[in-house]
Design a protein around this motif. Sequence first.
Motif, PDB file in Angstrom:
ATOM      1  N   ILE A 199     -26.023  44.998  -5.552  1.00 31.59           N
ATOM      2  CA  ILE A 199     -26.305  44.431  -7.067  1.00 31.59           C
ATOM      3  C   ILE A 199     -27.127  43.195  -7.022  1.00 31.59           C
ATOM      4  O   ILE A 199     -27.148  42.309  -8.065  1.00 31.59           O
ATOM      5  N   TYR A 200     -28.010  43.055  -5.849  1.00 24.60           N
ATOM      6  CA  TYR A 200     -29.043  41.720  -5.850  1.00 24.60           C
ATOM      7  C   TYR A 200     -29.860  41.650  -7.194  1.00 24.60           C
ATOM      8  O   TYR A 200     -30.016  40.721  -7.930  1.00 24.60           O
ATOM      9  N   GLU A 201     -30.056  42.787  -7.864  1.00 19.68           N
ATOM     10  CA  GLU A 201     -30.927  42.814  -9.029  1.00 19.68           C
ATOM     11  C   GLU A 201     -30.485  42.638 -10.492  1.00 19.68           C
ATOM     12  O   GLU A 201     -30.975  42.659 -11.441  1.00 19.68           O
ATOM     13  N   TRP A 202     -29.038  42.497 -10.410  1.00 20.39           N
ATOM     14  CA  TRP A 202     -28.258  42.734 -11.499  1.00 20.39           C
ATOM     15  C   TRP A 202     -28.279  41.418 -12.061  1.00 20.39           C
ATOM     16  O   TRP A 202     -28.160  40.194 -11.857  1.00 20.39           O
ATOM     17  N   SER A 203     -28.153  41.238 -13.655  1.00 22.42           N
ATOM     18  CA  SER A 203     -27.913  39.976 -14.473  1.00 22.42           C
ATOM     19  C   SER A 203     -26.449  40.005 -14.808  1.00 22.42           C
ATOM     20  O   SER A 203     -25.699  40.715 -14.416  1.00 22.42           O
ATOM     21  N   ASP A 204     -26.009  38.816 -15.193  1.00 22.41           N
ATOM     22  CA  ASP A 204     -24.849  38.372 -15.668  1.00 22.41           C
ATOM     23  C   ASP A 204     -24.342  39.534 -16.592  1.00 22.41           C
ATOM     24  O   ASP A 204     -23.192  40.119 -16.633  1.00 22.41           O
ATOM     25  N   SER A 205     -25.156  39.925 -17.549  1.00 26.09           N
ATOM     26  CA  SER A 205     -24.707  40.630 -18.566  1.00 26.09           C
ATOM     27  C   SER A 205     -24.632  42.264 -18.017  1.00 26.09           C
ATOM     28  O   SER A 205     -23.984  43.080 -18.453  1.00 26.09           O
ATOM     29  N   ASP A 206     -25.356  42.854 -16.939  1.00 25.63           N
ATOM     30  CA  ASP A 206     -25.354  43.994 -16.237  1.00 25.63           C
ATOM     31  C   ASP A 206     -23.694  43.909 -15.679  1.00 25.63           C
ATOM     32  O   ASP A 206     -22.961  45.053 -15.952  1.00 25.63           O
ATOM     33  N   VAL A 207     -23.528  42.787 -15.001  1.00 23.03           N
ATOM     34  CA  VAL A 207     -22.026  42.754 -14.354  1.00 23.03           C
ATOM     35  C   VAL A 207     -20.907  42.976 -15.394  1.00 23.03           C
ATOM     36  O   VAL A 207     -20.013  43.629 -15.322  1.00 23.03           O
TER      37      VAL A 207
END
Length: 307
Positions: A199-207
């Motif tokens: 999940i290296y490219e995920w933002s906080d909101s993605d999470v």
Amino acid sequence: MNEDKINKAIEALKTAEKIAKDFYDKPVVVTYSGGKDSDVLLDLAIKSGIDFEVSHSITTVDAPQTNKHINKVFEKLREQGINAYKRLPMYKGEPINMFELIARKGIPPTRRARYCCSTFKENTEKNRVVALGVRALESRNRQGRDIFTTWGAKKSDAKYFDLSHVQEVFKDAKTQDEIWDCTLVTTAKKHKRIIVNPIYEWSDSDVWDYINENNIEYNELYNMGYKRVGCILCPLAKKTEKIRDITTFPRYKELYIKAFDKMLKLRREAGKSDTYGSWTDGEGVFRWWIEDKNIEGQISFEFTNQE
Ligand code: SF4
């Protein structure tokens, strides 16, 4: 939630599993801290269908809420037949906790001297393919990396690789020697540690979108206003986060002060000087430490009025 990011994370886990099977003959190790990123990582590992086990490194300064959440998650994993285990912190071959480690190291852990991380968290899973919930947007330090990583003798020797390169390289790396002059392949052949950050490219909101859309149970500290979950009074935390830790977990403040008192006693017995003027007792070290006093003249702050 962006389906491409989910698919890419699952592909990364499947690629990691291929490397682990072809070269290590062992499942991928998914690390679990009790924070939101590791809950997402765990769910993705389950959905990907890969062979994996789950490891938590005990730091001895995790919040009670975090320990409770980890125990609950691990119980469910074990019910599903997934091997989930905790690693005891060890120092020089013996179990240790944060407070004893501080006394023995002779200095408080700081941003620059993060010896607690290297004792408690880093290198606990040697010679394996290890999945982490690391994301680029978490901190400036983590930017410029990629989904796959190899460490060298020093962290500065680390090399980073994108997913498509790794998939291409490992398609037939097991059977065809010397085709790819790639550090990842030589690392895998030597069975040294390879890291995958799905999940290296995920933002906080993605999470958070993923957690909400998939109904994932998370650590109750987030409902208490915590944005990040980690060690209590971690030296890497912002000052506001440290102040909140002091008010939420006052017992830990006492434990750190006791550890600093013991640290000073051992320093004096070893003939070492008090490095800074304010290091006259544990309380003085604590105040220096919390203020993260890198800059002379830094002002004192509000928690003194909340005691
Ligand atoms: S306190 Fe911070 S630096 Fe130390 S082990 Fe925990 S996360 Fe790492």
